[in-house]
Design an enzyme around this catalytic site. Structure first.
Site, short mmCIF file in Angstrom:
data_model
loop_
_atom_site.label_atom_id
_atom_site.label_comp_id
_atom_site.label_asym_id
_atom_site.label_seq_id
_atom_site.Cartn_x
_atom_site.Cartn_y
_atom_site.Cartn_z
N LYS A 171 0.82 -1.21 0.00
CA LYS A 171 0.00 0.00 0.00
C LYS A 171 0.86 1.26 0.00
O LYS A 171 0.46 2.28 -0.56
CB LYS A 171 -0.94 -0.02 1.21
CG LYS A 171 -1.96 -1.14 1.20
CD LYS A 171 -2.89 -1.04 2.40
CE LYS A 171 -3.92 -2.14 2.39
NZ LYS A 171 -3.35 -3.46 2.66
N LYS B 267 -2.00 0.42 9.50
CA LYS B 267 -2.41 -0.54 8.47
C LYS B 267 -1.21 -1.36 8.01
O LYS B 267 -0.09 -0.86 7.95
CB LYS B 267 -3.02 0.19 7.27
CG LYS B 267 -4.28 0.98 7.58
CD LYS B 267 -4.78 1.76 6.39
CE LYS B 267 -5.35 0.87 5.31
NZ LYS B 267 -5.96 1.66 4.22
N HIS C 218 -13.09 -4.23 10.58
CA HIS C 218 -12.56 -3.79 9.28
C HIS C 218 -12.81 -4.82 8.19
O HIS C 218 -12.15 -4.79 7.15
CB HIS C 218 -11.07 -3.47 9.38
CG HIS C 218 -10.71 -2.54 10.50
ND1 HIS C 218 -11.07 -1.22 10.50
CD2 HIS C 218 -10.05 -2.76 11.67
CE1 HIS C 218 -10.63 -0.64 11.61
NE2 HIS C 218 -10.02 -1.56 12.34
N ARG D 51 -7.85 -8.56 -7.85
CA ARG D 51 -8.55 -9.85 -7.94
C ARG D 51 -10.04 -9.58 -7.99
O ARG D 51 -10.49 -8.42 -7.89
CB ARG D 51 -8.24 -10.70 -6.71
CG ARG D 51 -8.56 -9.97 -5.39
CD ARG D 51 -8.49 -10.86 -4.19
NE ARG D 51 -8.52 -10.12 -2.94
CZ ARG D 51 -9.60 -9.63 -2.36
NH1 ARG D 51 -10.78 -9.77 -2.94
NH2 ARG D 51 -9.53 -8.99 -1.22
#
Length: 665
Positions: free
Chosen positions: A118, A151, A228, A285
């Site tokens: 990320k 994260k 989450h 995906r």
């Protein structure tokens, strides 16, 4: 390129069955893979060929790229579809598949690598003009930056993610997040960014071919989440103005073009309460929630389009036009009222409004005005009699409703879930129904904190419903000794006027006592002054309660009684009049709340002082970690758990002896 003739599906459960269905329609042979735990699973039975992956744990089976590639070659497949989860976003696996001379049904490994981290993805997409949240240096976070979000850089699904509101807690949460990320993804890198309070999770489905065409297939809202992880999704995302919707879709297309994307992918955003959008991540995906997009776009089949793109076929210049609204609810084997604790056991029956297992798309039931069908689609990875184990995700099924309007779709989905027959482990079904009918959600006022904020009202017990269900269970049981005659119950002891007492335990541990007796004037039941028994059989009871006729279906599996009615569904366990003297544990005993694996133990030893709420160890079950904490201030007097050990529910993990209060001088 040549067409695909045989496809290995490197996955299991619901998504494997989803791919198999499309392959059947396209005339493609299918190869399933399975762990030992999945040897009898529906996806194995439905595939043309199956290859065993020895072992049970994902690390030994579905995460072994070498075994998956070998299975494809041995079975004669010429292509591999990764599904979602497991190795679906692993560029090394995609490259290994290609190197073996097989076709990879997914994006190029280079595009996957660009989005795999990320932190790298944010730098790349910043240059493409995609709106972002700036990352924060963990060592320079101040009180003014709070709250912040930690994260994992290399994965999603809520693993390695922490919301931090107290600056003093940041170092410990960083350590915990790194450990969880390393265990889940093999990469402990994490980053910190501002936490956007009251934000929505909105994403855009993209599809790109190998000829330069990139489709945007509209938005989805996935704001209703627990830990989450998504629970309810819908398309299109409600309440977005045209300018914001256009920004999201253009940003998603730009992101796909920036990395040379091919196939199906999803670009995720946070949308603040002020209407500002920020890039979250790109999933390279097919998403779990892809059915809502398929439903809104009519007869669009995203799996079929993935296969055609992999074959080198071009997309049409423009995507089809959307119509109506679709909502998906994820049915999980978990108990929301007890910390979302995953559940295991035998699924005796899963039947949603008569649609068993893996149903055809909803639009085939509700394709325009005047249709009488239920308008529901059920994508499930299990069948009646299957065992829900601890090795994999607790997702049982995805139930999807389509309708011309959002209000109709919500109503249809809630109704279908409410009437479903789900006989097995505890599920989140009641929470789903109540969330779909919540006034704020109906009005489109939701954010990622919705479920946490409303959890008590979404999980509270229905006292009247349970009481009636327990009464129906007792009457059904009594009717079997002998059968009902003319609507009255016979065989109730030698003196029918004597009161009958039965006690049942609900899944939350509460006990419900039923007291009733049969008189010449009919049934008398305590706490139900206006009650008429209409009929009672072992599997069906009809009562008139306060002038309203109520029907109850009663099913018994082992020691569980399942009572289904329009009032809701309840699972009950008869309580013996003679308690088991062995069912006792020493005070302070910490028992395993679920079957699972001990993945970490805190730095503690027998004799150490511990505080109430202090985490002592972590269990992993169904891809989620669960903390086991000290129940009181005291001393750790026993520690039976060991890292890596599998434990059954109720296993003794540790004992904390409560600290005696200090004596006043």
């Amino acid at each position: 390129m040549s067409v695909i003739r045989s496809l290995l599906i490197a996955n299991r459960g619901e998504i494997a069955r989803r791919v198999i269905r499309t392959c059947r329609e396209l005339g493609i042979a299918t190869v399933a893979v399975h762990s030992d735990a999945d040897a009898g699973a529906p996806h194995v039975r439905e595939a043309d060929t199956a290859v065993r992956l020895p072992g049970d744990a994902p690390a030994d089976t579905y995460l072994r790229g070498d075994l998956l590639t070998k299975a494809a070659l041995v079975a004669g497949a010429d292509a591999v579809h990764p599904g979602y989860g497991f190795l679906s976003e692993d560029p090394a696996f995609a490259r290994a598949v290609r190197d073996a001379g097989l076709r990879w049904v997914g994006p190029p490994p280079g595009a996957m690598e660009a989005m795999a981290s990320k932190t790298r993805a944010k730098r790349l997409l910043y240059e493409a003009g995609v709106p972002l949240l700036e990352s924060l240096d963990p060592d320079r976070v101040t009180d003014g930056d709070l709250p912040v979000l930690i994260k994992a850089a290399a994965g999603g699904g809520g693993r390695g993610m922490r919301v931090v509101r107290d600056l003093a807690a940041l170092p410990a949460e960083l350590t915990s997040a790194r450990a969880e990320a390393a265990a889940a993804f093999g990469d402990g890198e994490v980053f910190v960014e501002p936490y956007v309070e009251g934000a929505r999770h909105v994403e855009v489905q993209v599809l790109a071919d190998t000829h330069g065409t990139v489709w945007s297939l509209g938005t989805r809202d996935c704001s209703l989440q627990r830990r989450h992880q998504k629970v309810i999704e819908e398309a299109p995302a409600p309440g977005l103005d045209d300018e914001l919707r256009r920004l999201l879709e253009e940003s998603a297309v730009n992101a796909a073009r920036a990395i040379g994307y091919e196939g199906a992918g999803t670009v995720e955003f946070l949308v603040s309460s002020a209407g500002r959008a920020y890039f979250l991540e790109m999933n390279t995906r097919l998403q779990v929630e892809h059915p809502v997009t398929e439903e809104v776009y009519g007869r669009l089949d995203l799996v079929a389009l993935q296969l055609r793109v992999a074959e080198g076929q071009p997309l049409d210049p423009e995507p089809p036009c959307p119509r109506g609204h679709a909502v998906e609810a994820r049915l999980y084997a978990e108990d929301p009222g007890r910390g979302w604790r995953p559940q295991a056991g035998v699924m005796r029956r899963l039947d949603v409004t008569g649609l068993r297992g893996h149903a055809v798309p909803a639009w085939r039931y509700a394709d325009g005005p005047g249709q009488a069908g239920p308008g529901l689609r059920v994508d499930s990875g299990i069948a009646d009699g299957d065992v829900i184990g601890v090795h994999y995700d607790p997702l049982l099924a995805k139930v999807v409703a389509w309708a011309p309007t959002r209000a109709e779709a919500l109503r249809r989905l809630a109704h279908g879930l409410e009437r479903a027959r789900i006989h097995g482990p505890v599920t989140n079904r009641d929470l789903l129904v109540r969330a779909l009918r919540h006034p704020e959600f109906e009005a489109g006022r939701m954010d990622t904190g919705f479920l946490e904020r409303h959890l008590d009202e979404l999980t509270g017990a229905d006292a009247d419903g349970i009481a009636l269900a327990a009464l129906a269970a007792a009457l059904a049981d009594a009717s079997d000794r002998p059968a009902t005659v003319a609507g009255r119950l016979g065989g109730w002891r030698n003196v029918p006027s004597q009161p009958q007492i039965k006690t049942y335990r609900a899944p939350d541990g509460t006990e419900h006592e039923v007291r009733y007796r049969l008189t010449r004037d009919g049934l008398l039941a305590e706490n139900f002054p206006d009650l008429i028994l209409l009929r009672a059989f072992p599997h069906h009871v009809a009562l008139e309660v306060d002038g309203v006729r109520r029907q109850f279906d009663v099913s018994i599996h082992d020691d569980r009684i399942y009572v289904d009615s329009p009032l809701g569904s309840h699972t009950l366990t008869p309580v013996s009049r003679f308690p088991d003297p062995t069912a006792r544990t020493a005070p302070g005993s910490l028992l395993a709340p679920m079957p699972g694996t001990v993945v970490r133990i805190a730095r503690i030893a027998v004799g150490d002082h511990v505080e109430a709420g202090q985490p002592l160890l972590w269990l992993e079950a169904m891809k989620m970690e669960h903390r086991v904490v000290s129940p009181t201030d005291g001393v750790l007097t026993a520690l039976h758990a060991a890292q890596g050990r599998q434990v059954e529910v109720g296993a003794l993990l540790a004992v904390v002896t409560a600290q005696e209060p200090a004596q006043q001088p």
